[in-house]
Design a protein around this motif. Structure first.
Motif, short mmCIF file in Angstrom:
data_model
loop_
_atom_site.label_atom_id
_atom_site.label_comp_id
_atom_site.label_asym_id
_atom_site.label_seq_id
_atom_site.Cartn_x
_atom_site.Cartn_y
_atom_site.Cartn_z
N SER A 179 0.62 -1.01 0.18
CA SER A 179 -0.10 0.16 0.28
C SER A 179 1.25 1.02 -0.07
O SER A 179 0.29 2.21 -0.82
N ARG A 180 2.04 1.10 0.48
CA ARG A 180 2.82 2.21 0.81
C ARG A 180 3.20 2.52 -0.64
O ARG A 180 4.18 3.99 -0.50
N LEU A 181 3.55 1.65 -1.03
CA LEU A 181 4.44 1.36 -2.44
C LEU A 181 3.33 1.93 -3.71
O LEU A 181 4.06 2.53 -4.89
N ARG A 182 2.43 2.05 -4.00
CA ARG A 182 1.76 2.25 -4.66
C ARG A 182 1.24 3.66 -4.80
O ARG A 182 0.69 4.79 -3.52
N THR A 183 0.99 4.48 -6.03
CA THR A 183 1.02 5.51 -6.20
C THR A 183 -0.15 6.20 -7.17
O THR A 183 0.63 5.72 -8.61
N PRO A 184 -1.64 6.14 -7.44
CA PRO A 184 -2.60 5.82 -8.02
C PRO A 184 -2.62 7.14 -9.12
O PRO A 184 -2.31 7.96 -8.66
N ARG A 185 -2.31 6.89 -10.64
CA ARG A 185 -1.78 8.00 -11.34
C ARG A 185 -3.55 8.39 -12.70
O ARG A 185 -3.18 6.72 -12.91
N ARG A 186 -4.38 8.73 -11.87
CA ARG A 186 -5.64 8.10 -12.90
C ARG A 186 -5.00 8.80 -14.16
O ARG A 186 -5.80 7.18 -14.84
N GLU A 187 -4.58 9.29 -14.56
CA GLU A 187 -4.17 8.87 -16.05
C GLU A 187 -3.56 7.96 -16.83
O GLU A 187 -3.95 7.20 -18.20
N VAL A 188 -3.07 7.30 -15.75
CA VAL A 188 -2.12 6.43 -16.01
C VAL A 188 -3.34 4.83 -16.63
O VAL A 188 -3.10 4.31 -17.07
N VAL A 189 -3.83 5.02 -15.33
CA VAL A 189 -4.69 3.76 -14.84
C VAL A 189 -5.78 3.74 -16.22
O VAL A 189 -6.12 2.49 -17.18
N LEU A 190 -5.92 4.77 -16.72
CA LEU A 190 -6.90 5.21 -17.54
C LEU A 190 -6.50 4.74 -18.84
O LEU A 190 -7.16 3.77 -19.54
N GLY A 191 -5.15 5.32 -19.51
CA GLY A 191 -4.72 4.70 -20.33
C GLY A 191 -4.07 3.55 -20.43
O GLY A 191 -4.82 2.84 -21.76
N ALA A 192 -4.30 2.48 -19.25
CA ALA A 192 -3.29 0.91 -19.46
C ALA A 192 -4.66 0.65 -19.83
O ALA A 192 -5.52 -0.76 -20.11
N TRP A 193 -6.21 1.17 -19.38
CA TRP A 193 -6.82 0.25 -19.06
C TRP A 193 -8.12 1.18 -20.28
O TRP A 193 -9.42 0.55 -20.86
N ALA A 194 -7.79 1.40 -21.74
CA ALA A 194 -7.89 2.48 -22.48
C ALA A 194 -8.46 1.67 -23.66
O ALA A 194 -9.95 1.53 -23.98
N PRO A 195 -8.23 0.11 -23.97
CA PRO A 195 -8.64 -1.01 -24.68
C PRO A 195 -9.88 -0.87 -24.24
O PRO A 195 -11.36 -1.44 -24.65
N MET A 196 -10.27 -1.09 -22.99
CA MET A 196 -11.48 -1.60 -22.37
C MET A 196 -12.25 -0.88 -22.20
O MET A 196 -13.48 -1.12 -21.99
N LEU A 197 -12.19 -0.01 -22.32
CA LEU A 197 -12.94 1.70 -22.09
C LEU A 197 -13.52 1.78 -23.19
O LEU A 197 -14.41 2.74 -23.83
N GLN A 198 -12.79 1.79 -24.29
CA GLN A 198 -13.36 2.95 -25.53
C GLN A 198 -13.31 1.89 -26.25
O GLN A 198 -14.11 1.63 -27.68
N GLN A 199 -12.55 0.14 -26.49
CA GLN A 199 -13.39 -0.66 -27.94
C GLN A 199 -14.76 -1.31 -27.36
O GLN A 199 -15.21 -2.11 -26.07
N THR A 200 -15.32 -1.63 -28.34
CA THR A 200 -16.31 -2.79 -28.41
C THR A 200 -15.46 -4.33 -28.03
O THR A 200 -14.59 -4.15 -27.58
N PRO A 201 -16.48 -5.28 -27.09
CA PRO A 201 -16.44 -6.18 -27.13
C PRO A 201 -15.68 -6.76 -28.93
O PRO A 201 -14.90 -7.73 -28.31
N GLU A 202 -16.11 -6.81 -29.22
CA GLU A 202 -15.17 -7.11 -30.95
C GLU A 202 -14.78 -7.39 -31.40
O GLU A 202 -13.71 -7.44 -31.37
N GLU A 203 -14.35 -5.20 -30.83
CA GLU A 203 -12.48 -4.43 -31.20
C GLU A 203 -11.97 -4.85 -29.92
O GLU A 203 -10.33 -6.18 -30.60
N LEU A 204 -12.26 -5.49 -28.60
CA LEU A 204 -11.28 -6.26 -27.66
C LEU A 204 -11.17 -7.33 -27.97
O LEU A 204 -9.57 -7.85 -27.82
N VAL A 205 -11.63 -8.19 -28.86
CA VAL A 205 -11.22 -9.90 -28.51
C VAL A 205 -10.39 -9.35 -29.59
O VAL A 205 -9.10 -10.69 -29.69
#
Length: 259
Positions: free
Chosen positions: A162-188
């Protein structure tokens, strides 16, 4: 140099110790290289630990897709040990990066710790959380997410992480961008590219949170060289039993090395 995804790789913040065949350790989302501190492989390997782009002491610089992050790791390998063909180990998000590394660059093998690659179910969860991810409650959401995955991780080890974690919104949203931005078919299709793994390179999936038999059948079809072990200890099986994990890495490396 520009990688296959079109962005310029960066040399990551890193440390390196030990001697022997090269092993690369890649941490999970919001964490940093010190998350690997309990894992001691230095008696048989040269161990390169990296801070993924946007994490630890590495630059905040988009994009954060797996191919770009894997290219960063490879650039770092080339910077410290040019021409080395490493064993690549990743936990959580690092498991996706390690998989992408094995698709794009030479490696003797890949170990993925508790990161399922069929991202459809995760996409549904991430999409449902999108309003919170983009709200002031983002840090609370991240903390809650990690609490839910703790499993049997000892209390003091959980506090250390927990002490090592640094939640950065832009990084998390960037890493999860395929799941947030793509359709299920595109993600496949994205996942198919991610799992186009060489048939002669061994791939080990160490399971902390069991995704079920259907997933193992999918994995065997998607990555025919894969094997898996169910440790069922929460999201951090390697830190619940570090000595067991070190022994498994040594066993895997011994069977993966060219004869």
């Amino acid at each position: 140099m520009t990688d296959v995804a079109g962005s310029t790789p960066i040399t990551l913040a890193h440390d390196i110790q030990g001697s022997g065949p090269l092993v690369v350790l890649i941490h999970g989302i919001t964490e940093r290289k010190e998350s690997w501190d309990p894992i001691d492989l230095g008696d048989e390997f040269e161990v390169l630990r990296v801070d993924v782009r946007g994490h630890g002491d590495s630059p905040l610089q988009s994009p954060y897709d797996p191919r770009t992050l894997a290219a960063d790791v490879h650039a770092t390998v080339e910077a410290v040990r040019p021409g080395a063909v490493p064993l690549v180990i990743g936990h959580s998000m690092g498991g996706i990066i390690a998989t992408a590394y094995g698709v794009l660059f030479p490696t003797v093998g890949v170990i993925n710790i508790d990161q399922a690659l069929a991202l459809g179910d995760m996409q549904k969860k991430v999409k449902s959380l999108e309003p919170l991810l983009k709200s002031p409650l983002f840090p609370v959401l991240v903390s809650s997410m990690f609490r839910s995955m703790r499993g049997v991780l000892p209390r003091e080890e959980n506090k250390r992480l927990s002490r090592l974690r640094t939640p950065r919104r832009e990084v998390v949203l960037g890493a999860w961008a395929p799941m947030l931005q793509q359709t299920p078919e595109e993600l496949v299709e994205t996942v198919k590219q991610l799992t186009a793994f060489p048939s002669d390179v061994p791939y080990l999936f160490i399971v902390g949170i069991d995704p079920g038999e259907d997933y193992y059948a999918w994995l065997a079809e998607s990555i025919p060289s894969s094997t898996y072990e169910v440790w069922q200890q929460g999201h951090y099986p390697h830190l619940v039993e570090p000595e067991r994990f070190v022994a498994k890495v040594k066993e895997f490396a011994a069977t993966s090395s060219p004869s």
